[in-house]
Design a protein around this motif. Structure first.
Motif, short mmCIF file in Angstrom:
data_model
loop_
_atom_site.label_atom_id
_atom_site.label_comp_id
_atom_site.label_asym_id
_atom_site.label_seq_id
_atom_site.Cartn_x
_atom_site.Cartn_y
_atom_site.Cartn_z
N THR A 14 16.67 4.34 9.06
CA THR A 14 16.93 4.37 10.49
C THR A 14 16.01 5.34 11.24
N SER A 15 15.18 6.09 10.52
CA SER A 15 14.31 7.07 11.17
C SER A 15 12.98 6.45 11.57
N PRO A 16 12.52 6.69 12.82
CA PRO A 16 11.21 6.16 13.24
C PRO A 16 10.04 6.86 12.54
N LEU A 17 10.25 8.11 12.09
CA LEU A 17 9.26 8.81 11.29
C LEU A 17 9.72 8.83 9.84
N LEU A 18 8.84 9.20 8.94
CA LEU A 18 9.21 9.25 7.53
C LEU A 18 10.15 10.43 7.28
N ALA A 19 11.30 10.15 6.71
CA ALA A 19 12.28 11.20 6.41
C ALA A 19 13.01 10.83 5.13
N PRO A 20 13.30 11.80 4.27
CA PRO A 20 14.01 11.49 3.02
C PRO A 20 15.41 10.97 3.31
N ALA A 48 -0.97 3.65 9.61
CA ALA A 48 -1.74 4.57 8.76
C ALA A 48 -1.15 4.62 7.36
N PHE A 49 0.15 4.51 7.24
CA PHE A 49 0.83 4.54 5.94
C PHE A 49 0.25 3.49 5.01
N SER A 50 0.04 2.28 5.51
CA SER A 50 -0.48 1.19 4.68
C SER A 50 -1.91 1.46 4.23
N LEU A 51 -2.75 1.89 5.17
CA LEU A 51 -4.14 2.17 4.83
C LEU A 51 -4.23 3.28 3.79
N GLN A 52 -3.41 4.32 3.96
CA GLN A 52 -3.49 5.50 3.11
C GLN A 52 -2.82 5.32 1.76
N ARG A 53 -2.10 4.20 1.60
CA ARG A 53 -1.51 3.87 0.29
C ARG A 53 -2.07 2.56 -0.27
N ASP A 54 -3.22 2.18 0.23
CA ASP A 54 -3.87 0.96 -0.23
C ASP A 54 -4.69 1.29 -1.48
N PRO A 55 -4.40 0.64 -2.62
CA PRO A 55 -5.15 0.96 -3.85
C PRO A 55 -6.63 0.64 -3.77
N GLU A 56 -7.04 -0.19 -2.80
CA GLU A 56 -8.47 -0.45 -2.63
C GLU A 56 -9.20 0.80 -2.16
N SER A 59 13.95 -7.84 11.33
CA SER A 59 15.28 -8.13 10.78
C SER A 59 15.70 -7.17 9.67
N CYS A 60 14.74 -6.60 8.94
CA CYS A 60 15.09 -5.70 7.83
C CYS A 60 15.05 -4.23 8.22
N VAL A 61 14.54 -3.93 9.41
CA VAL A 61 14.38 -2.53 9.82
C VAL A 61 15.74 -1.91 10.13
N GLY A 62 15.96 -0.72 9.56
CA GLY A 62 17.21 -0.02 9.78
C GLY A 62 18.28 -0.33 8.76
N THR A 63 18.02 -1.33 7.93
CA THR A 63 18.97 -1.68 6.87
C THR A 63 18.29 -1.58 5.50
N LYS A 64 17.30 -2.43 5.28
CA LYS A 64 16.64 -2.44 3.98
C LYS A 64 15.41 -1.53 3.92
N ARG A 65 14.75 -1.34 5.06
CA ARG A 65 13.53 -0.53 5.05
C ARG A 65 13.26 0.06 6.42
N THR A 66 12.38 1.07 6.44
CA THR A 66 11.97 1.67 7.70
C THR A 66 11.00 0.75 8.42
N ASN A 67 10.73 1.05 9.68
CA ASN A 67 9.73 0.26 10.41
C ASN A 67 8.36 0.41 9.76
N ILE A 120 2.60 10.98 11.46
CA ILE A 120 2.63 9.93 12.48
C ILE A 120 2.20 8.64 11.78
N PRO A 121 3.13 7.95 11.13
CA PRO A 121 2.74 6.82 10.27
C PRO A 121 2.18 5.63 11.02
N THR A 122 2.51 5.50 12.32
CA THR A 122 2.07 4.32 13.06
C THR A 122 1.54 4.70 14.45
N PRO A 123 0.29 5.13 14.55
CA PRO A 123 -0.29 5.36 15.87
C PRO A 123 -0.27 4.07 16.70
N ILE A 124 0.04 4.21 17.99
CA ILE A 124 0.16 3.05 18.87
C ILE A 124 -0.93 3.08 19.92
#
Length: 491
Positions: A474-480, A392-400, A47-55, A362-366
């Motif tokens: 709205t971008s499926p990949l990370l873009a500024p 991968a984005f979540s794992l690579q930005r996990d403070p643990e 519901s928030c993808v494309g408006t408030k945040r990326t996928n 490639i933030p989300t390998p499938i």
């Protein structure tokens, strides 16, 4: 009157059955013992993808919400159940240890109507395995070394054109220049032509390259539809990419190989290497592989370089140290930058690795579950046919796993610290038998581009630089969100 009443009753029955089916569908994961968030009709957890945040950020939200509570959380793309692994050990199982249960990507393709979309990225089972075995020798370091000179000349051309731009302004949108560089680079080596996108932003190759990267909402919906109901999508004539884009790349590649065969032209690029397989694959199949080289290396490499320049502009000490290493390396190598020297620049490697960690191309390998899989040390079973989204984005930005993860710190990847990184917490190119086949080429292209422009230009935040950086939702990949405007000064 009776007919109207019958229609009304039928409508009520239909609505009741549809409601019951949707209600049951959105309990798919909870009925199987998985934790799930509260999906909504018709978007599920999108519901928030494309408006408030990326996928990617949306998956990160659920990763953080359920971390420590379950090894994997059940989510819904519209009404389609998907699974998000949270624990690195489960990610390892999916990508490597239990690969036989997850050997497909689950990406939609339509070989009949869109032959260029059937390639090593999308093919499944034995078709993928056979193609991968044949193509792997094309991507060895020795083959990359042969292509170095061609990419090197294009990086010099980029430097000269940026110099010309600085006569009018020092406020440049660098993302577009880096995209134009990678279009020219990969157009040369994968399709054997001169796109001339650096000189002409509106070149035909540049137009179709950007159209390929700028995926529309309708394109995303078609992709999800094709993933969920591939046979039906093929009957509707859906393809991996827009028809005009696929037709352009197919026509361009076939024209190139026919001209080379006729003229007996030899060149150190992917086209010549693919031609070596002409007795085993059709022209359309070879074109599909040239296309995926372009698709996989154009936006991902330009994206990595874009974010690296942003971080270097915000961290002048890192930028200065990198520039010094590059300048010293070239001076010690008789004023030349070659392949072996590029790979030997240790701090450049650290900077690039940190860029890959913070901004995975490639933030989300499938992957797709190809047979029922019981998650170890749990009573949870991933059903056959389930799409697995590894963020991968979540794992690579996990403070643990990475202390102060939002800080850009190349020292995480020095010789001592790199040994302490938790396995499968850093997977910017995926891992296992279906990892990124073009990884070596992407790294060579990105390192060479960064080395040349950092050596020749200083980058600083400008009046139009977005700080803090936000991603384009709205971008499926990370873009500024607003491009990458930086103050650029010739050194």
């Amino acid at each position: 009157m009776g007919i109207i009443l019958g229609i009304f009753v039928s409508f009520i029955i239909f609505c009741t059955l549809a409601y019951q089916w949707i209600h049951k569908r959105l309990r798919f994961w909870s009925d199987r013992g998985f934790l799930q968030d509260n999906p909504s009709f018709p978007l599920g957890n999108l519901s928030c993808v494309g408006t408030k945040r990326t996928n990617t950020e949306n998956l990160d939200y659920f990763y953080k919400k359920f971390k420590g509570k379950t090894p994997a959380v059940g989510l819904y793309n519209f009404l389609s159940p998907v699974i998000l692994p949270i624990e690195p050990e489960l990610v390892k199982n999916i990508l490597v240890r239990d690969f036989n249960s997850f050997h497909d990507r689950g990406l939609f393709y339509n070989k009949e109507d869109d032959p260029i979309g059937a390639n090593t990225l999308t093919l499944n089972g034995q078709d993928w395995k056979d193609r991968r075995v044949k193509l792997t020798p094309i991507f060895t370091s020795g083959k990359m070394k042969l292509m170095f000179e061609l990419i090197d000349s294009l990086s010099d051309k980029m430097v000269r054109i940026i110099e010309d731009q600085l006569r009018n302004t020092n406020d440049l949108e660098m993302r577009s220049w880096l995209q134009r560089f990678t279009i020219d680079s990969i157009g040369n080596v994968a399709f054997g032509i001169e796109p001339n996108c650096l000189e002409n932003e509106n070149s035909e190759f540049g137009y179709f390259g950007r159209k390929l990267a700028n995926i529309t909402l309708f394109g995303i919906i078609k992709f999800i539809f094709g993933t969920e109901w591939p046979d039906f999508a093929r009957k509707l004539g859906f393809g991996f990419c827009p028809k005009d884009v696929g037709d352009f790349f197919l026509k361009t590649f076939i024209q190139t190989i026919e001209f080379r065969e006729k003229s007996n032209i030899k060149r150190n690029d992917f086209v010549s290497l693919l031609l070596g397989l002409k007795n085993e694959y059709t022209k359309e199949e070879l074109a599909a592989e040239a296309f995926i080289i372009f698709f996989g290396g154009f936006e991902t490499s330009s994206s990595l370089m874009t974010f690296l320049l942003y971080e270097l502009a915000l961290n002048p000490d890192i930028q200065d140290r990198l520039r010094e290493e590059i300048a010293n390396g070239i001076e010690e190598n008789d004023g030349k930058l070659n392949y072996d020297m590029l790979l030997g620049l240790k701090y450049l490697d650290m900077v690039v690795n940190e860029g890959l960690r913070k901004y995975p191309p490639i933030p989300t390998p499938i992957r797709k579950c190809t047979k029922e899989y019981e998650i170890p040390n749990s009573n949870l079973v991933i059903p056959n046919g389930t799409i697995v989204l590894i963020n991968a984005f979540s794992l690579q930005r996990d403070p643990e796993y990475f202390r102060d993860p939002d800080k850009f710190d190349p020292e995480r990847f020095n010789a001592e610290n790199i040994r302490n990184i938790k396995p499968f917490s850093n997977i910017p190119f995926g891992d296992g038998p279906r990892n990124c086949l073009g990884m070596r080429f992407g790294l060579m292209q990105s390192k060479l581009g960064i080395a040349k422009i950092v050596k020749n230009f200083m980058f600083q935040p400008g009046t139009r630089t977005q700080i803090p950086l936000k991603f384009n939702s709205t971008s499926p990949l990370l873009a500024p969100e607003k491009g990458m405007w930086l103050k650029v000064t010739r050194i």
